[in-house]
Write a protein that holds these residues in place. Structure first.
Motif, mmCIF file in Angstrom:
data_model
loop_
_atom_site.group_PDB
_atom_site.id
_atom_site.type_symbol
_atom_site.label_atom_id
_atom_site.label_comp_id
_atom_site.label_asym_id
_atom_site.label_seq_id
_atom_site.Cartn_x
_atom_site.Cartn_y
_atom_site.Cartn_z
ATOM 1 N N GLY A 1 -40.629 -20.749 -29.485
ATOM 2 C CA GLY A 1 -41.376 -20.670 -30.718
ATOM 3 C C GLY A 1 -41.630 -19.652 -31.577
ATOM 4 O O GLY A 1 -41.369 -19.306 -32.654
ATOM 5 N N CYS A 2 -41.774 -18.371 -30.548
ATOM 6 C CA CYS A 2 -41.894 -17.132 -31.297
ATOM 7 C C CYS A 2 -40.569 -16.729 -31.970
ATOM 8 O O CYS A 2 -40.704 -16.165 -33.118
ATOM 9 C CB CYS A 2 -41.939 -16.056 -30.222
ATOM 10 N N THR B 1 -41.686 -28.183 -30.437
ATOM 11 C CA THR B 1 -41.768 -26.690 -30.687
ATOM 12 C C THR B 1 -41.032 -26.062 -31.697
ATOM 13 O O THR B 1 -41.592 -25.348 -32.533
ATOM 14 C CB THR B 1 -41.328 -25.996 -29.180
ATOM 15 N N LEU C 1 -42.993 -21.281 -25.589
ATOM 16 C CA LEU C 1 -43.507 -19.944 -26.156
ATOM 17 C C LEU C 1 -42.658 -19.156 -26.672
ATOM 18 O O LEU C 1 -42.364 -18.700 -27.907
ATOM 19 C CB LEU C 1 -44.263 -19.329 -25.086
ATOM 20 N N ILE D 1 -47.392 -17.991 -31.386
ATOM 21 C CA ILE D 1 -46.148 -18.019 -32.218
ATOM 22 C C ILE D 1 -46.412 -17.533 -33.729
ATOM 23 O O ILE D 1 -45.363 -17.155 -34.179
ATOM 24 C CB ILE D 1 -45.367 -19.585 -32.272
ATOM 25 N N PHE E 1 -50.746 -21.486 -28.021
ATOM 26 C CA PHE E 1 -49.118 -21.686 -28.598
ATOM 27 C C PHE E 1 -49.358 -21.174 -30.116
ATOM 28 O O PHE E 1 -48.740 -20.786 -30.716
ATOM 29 C CB PHE E 1 -48.762 -22.905 -28.444
ATOM 30 N N ASN F 1 -43.279 -24.239 -20.183
ATOM 31 C CA ASN F 1 -44.134 -23.780 -21.213
ATOM 32 C C ASN F 1 -43.885 -22.429 -21.576
ATOM 33 O O ASN F 1 -44.123 -22.107 -22.752
ATOM 34 C CB ASN F 1 -45.416 -23.785 -20.800
#
Length: 285
Positions: free
Chosen positions: A233-234, A6, A230, A50, A46, A226
């Motif tokens: 990642g953002c 990620t 997310l 992101i 995803f 998950n």
């Protein structure tokens, strides 16, 4: 996806979101290199969500210019609609610019074409090379340096049409919209800045659609793991994009597209050569 994968993908996204090298294409390549399963709905979502994290860095870095209103009086005799348009003209241009992407994006998504493109590293490789060759010459073709050119509805819509090309991974939304701005007489720097601003409603809409699709279907993906991936990642994409954006504007204004074109041709060429010789991109099986 684990947290290391990620973070790696989010760093790639943050570095490439505003560069004319295709952030989506680079994420697809990275996912293949890491051996992440393609075709998974969560992986598709995803990839887009992101990007919105990276796009938010525009609002942070350019907040004084993004939250702007025309405080000059509207022309005498203007209706209330005309007065509203006068005051919020900047946002009106963003709406006009994003409309083509809304239509094309919805058609591509509903038809399944978008998901097919996201699974194809071959498409990414070919478009990297094609776009790279184009970028070797686009400065000579379009960079007229007309700094006084005023952005209006017609030009914003034209830039929005160029943005639609970026539905193909490997094209680069940034490249398409910057070149679109240059064809309308904007300088590289002004075209790049409008490209950044236009990315905010575009990616906000794409993110919303992906989230709705995820929650409408099988919600077994919505595990704490998950959701954490997310969010991670953002955040990572936001921080990296914030650091990369100013450098890109300065570099583009001074040197143009040629270096990015060469980079695209090399990366795309290597991938095509690997695929043609029967090699897998995955570093691990």
């Amino acid at each position: 996806m684990n947290w290391i994968e990620t973070v790696i993908i989010a760093i790639v996204e943050g570095l490439t979101e505003f560069l004319p090298v295709s952030s989506t294409g680079h994420m697809i390549i990275t996912q293949n290199l890491l051996g992440i399963e393609q075709g998974d709905p969560f992986v598709h979502a995803f990839t887009f969500i992101i990007q919105f994290g990276a796009i938010l860095s525009v609002v942070c870095l350019y907040w004084k210019r993004f939250f702007r209103f025309d405080k000059t009086p509207a022309p005498a005799g203007s209706s209330w609609i005309q007065k509203m348009k006068h005051r919020y003209y900047f946002y009106w241009l963003l709406i006009v610019g994003v409309l083509p992407a809304v239509v094309i994006g919805l058609v591509a998504k509903k038809s399944g074409v978008l998901d097919w493109l996201l699974d194809s590293v071959e498409v990414v490789a070919v478009m990297l090379v094609v776009g790279g060759v184009f970028m070797l010459y686009c400065d000579r073709l379009f960079n007229k340096g007309e700094d006084a050119t005023r952005l209006n509805e017609k030009r914003a819509f034209a830039i929005g049409l160029y943005q639609c090309i970026s539905v193909i991974p490997g094209v680069s939304r940034s490249m398409a919209t910057i070149v679109g701005g240059m064809t309308q007489g904007l300088t590289r720097q002004r075209a790049a800045e409008f490209s950044f601003f236009l990315a905010v409603p575009t990616m906000a809409g794409a993110t919303l659609l992906d989230l709705l699709d995820l929650f409408k279907g099988d919600t077994s993906w919505a595990t704490p793991h998950n959701i954490t991936m997310l969010l991670l990642g953002c955040v990572v994409a936001f921080i990296v994009a914030l650091l990369a954006m100013k450098w890109f504007v300065a570099f583009l204004a001074k040197y143009g597209f040629k270096a990015f074109g060469v980079y695209r041709i090399i990366v795309g060429g290597i991938i095509i050569a690997l695929l043609l010789t029967g090699h897998s991109l995955a570093m691990v099986d």
